[in-house]
Design an enzyme around this catalytic site. Structure first.
Site, PDB file in Angstrom:
ATOM      1  N   SER A  33     -25.274   3.453 -28.238  1.00  0.00           N
ATOM      2  CA  SER A  33     -25.696   2.144 -27.744  1.00  0.00           C
ATOM      3  C   SER A  33     -27.193   1.898 -27.968  1.00  0.00           C
ATOM      4  O   SER A  33     -27.647   1.777 -29.093  1.00  0.00           O
ATOM      5  CB  SER A  33     -25.321   2.033 -26.259  1.00  0.00           C
TER       6      SER A  33
ATOM      7  N   LYS B 100     -21.385   3.087 -30.974  1.00  0.00           N
ATOM      8  CA  LYS B 100     -21.112   1.952 -30.078  1.00  0.00           C
ATOM      9  C   LYS B 100     -21.984   0.786 -30.498  1.00  0.00           C
ATOM     10  O   LYS B 100     -23.154   0.710 -30.158  1.00  0.00           O
ATOM     11  CB  LYS B 100     -21.380   2.308 -28.617  1.00  0.00           C
TER      12      LYS B 100
ATOM     13  N   ASP C  14     -34.275   1.520 -40.598  1.00  0.00           N
ATOM     14  CA  ASP C  14     -34.224   0.414 -41.552  1.00  0.00           C
ATOM     15  C   ASP C  14     -35.608  -0.060 -41.972  1.00  0.00           C
ATOM     16  O   ASP C  14     -35.786  -0.557 -43.090  1.00  0.00           O
ATOM     17  CB  ASP C  14     -33.440  -0.759 -40.958  1.00  0.00           C
TER      18      ASP C  14
END
Length: 441
Positions: A298, A323, A309
């Site tokens: 999460s 998740k 990224d």
């Protein structure tokens, strides 16, 4: 007649309400085949309810039957949606604010089996040796088969210093294991740090609570005040089950100056939003290694995905939990609550990690070696989102208290020194510094 009507609107009130809805609906022209199907399904529900009321072997409570029906309806959507009675709804508030007494584990259900996602570091369960992947079959001698998550949580919480007996099945253990665990106050401090060697810091985040970002900032300021400065940082998110979305966003923003941190996309426009990073007051350009594993879920995955990224950190470890969904909580009347999934979240590059997890840049060597030498076991050692019943399907991404005590902050450097992943992360940071100097940077 008064007695009859009193009985109807008392015992049969829930049934009468449903019948009234059906009656009113029946008087309206059906605008679609879908509405017609819904009407017939609701009529079937009332027929079954009425049949059980009349003929079931024991007397049944219509209100209980309806509540259980709602519970089943919601929980069959996905593993993270639930209809909560008042006591469960109150406990949900305790998870992100205020202290509570318990044993300190994050649990989920896999195929109806109560399973440990991860123990919370520093808690009684962690000290007792409960590990991720343990299957809880009994709590104080009561079977957990068919037990709702909130019921299991309530049974494990209780007065401080009183014991609770947990019986588990553990992978590669021939017989069930029993743990007598003494409850204690679950520590709300979610961040700790230490200087591993001059210039290199270690930051451990165990969960994302209301003030986690404040704790992270405090720890970073201490690490950055080292006479050597901070040449590199290890952020440990292993076995961090997540928590509050806003805390994950704010912590990511501490290390990013611009660009998307995370975006959430739901069926409703109001549940679609993009969260961006903004320039901060401090220059934090030092290299970062983030540690993740199958217990990183999460909010942990939001931080790891954002830093990965943006090429702001190197990820080391094993694939994360996976998740990638966002839940909201709606209070209902009489103290009930409804938690349900409203959106999926996406990393800055547009990746949905739902049921996939985040792949580290470098896999932990010990995991690769263990996979080669060990046969597959009966139970997965680490439960993943994709293993949970009714988990949302993965998407094709192309388509789409603030001041902590000093002893709480510091970690056992000797223990950290024996952690192979931390040692490897430190080697990576030191090597980066050496090559940077060789290149004249």
């Amino acid at each position: 007649m008064k007695i009859v009507w009193s009985k109807i609107f008392g015992t049969w009130a829930p049934v009468m309400a449903t019948v009234l809805i059906l009656t009113l609906w029946a008087g309206l022209p059906a605008s679609s085949a879908e509405e017609d199907t819904t009407y017939h399904s609701l009529k079937l529900f009332v027929d079954v309810l009425e049949e059980l009321e009349k003929n079931y072997v024991d007397g049944v409570d219509a209100e209980d039957l309806i509540h259980n029906s709602i519970k089943g309806m919601v929980e069959n959507l996905d593993p993270h949606s639930s209809f909560m009675p008042p006591e469960a709804f109150d406990d949900l508030q305790d998870d992100t604010k205020g202290e509570f007494s318990g044993i300190g584990i994050v649990i989920t259900t896999k195929d109806g089996i109560l399973t440990v996602v991860s123990p919370i570091e520093g808690t009684p369960a962690y000290r007792a040796g409960i590990t991720a992947g343990d299957i809880i079959i009994k709590i104080d001698g009561d079977s957990t088969k068919g037990m709702a998550l909130w019921e299991a949580v309530n049974k494990m919480r209780g007065p401080r210093f009183e014991e609770v007996l947990i019986t588990i099945i553990r992978d590669r253990e021939p017989a069930p294991l029993e743990f007598n665990i003494k409850r204690d106050m679950i520590p709300m401090t979610s961040v700790r740090s230490v200087v591993l060697k001059p210039g290199y810091g270690y930051l451990r985040i165990t969960n994302f609570r209301m003030n986690t970002v404040d704790e992270v900032e405090d720890q970073l300021i201490q690490l950055e005040s080292d006479p050597e400065g901070l040449k590199g940082l290890i952020i440990d998110l292993r076995d961090n089950p997540g928590g509050l979305l806003d805390q994950a966003i704010k912590i990511s923003d501490l290390f990013l100056d611009q660009g998307i941190i995370v975006s959430i996309k739901g069926r409703q426009e109001k549940n679609t939003q993009v969260y961006n990073a903004y320039p901060g007051d401090r220059d934090r350009k030092y290299p970062i290694v983030v540690l993740i594993n199958g217990g990183s879920a999460s909010a942990s995955e939001i931080v790891a995905g954002a830093l990965q990224d943006h090429s702001r950190a190197l990820l080391l470890g094993t694939p994360s939990f996976g998740k990638g969904s966002v839940q909201t909580v709606r209070p209902l009347k009489d103290g009930f609550g409804l938690k349900y999934t409203i959106a999926r979240y996406y990393t800055p590059s547009g990746r949905s990690i739902q049921a996939k997890g985040i792949e580290p840049d470098i896999r932990a060597v010990h995991e690769i070696l263990e996979k080669k030498k060990e046969k597959p076991s009966v139970f997965d050692r680490m439960i993943k989102e994709k293993d949970l019943k009714n988990s949302l399907e993965p998407e094709n991404t192309q388509d789409s208290e603030k001041e902590a005590k000093k002893e709480d902050r510091l970690l056992d450097t000797g223990q950290l020194g024996r952690d192979s992943q931390i040692k490897r992360a430190l080697d990576i940071l030191v090597s980066y510094g050496v090559f940077s100097r060789l290149n004249g940077n």
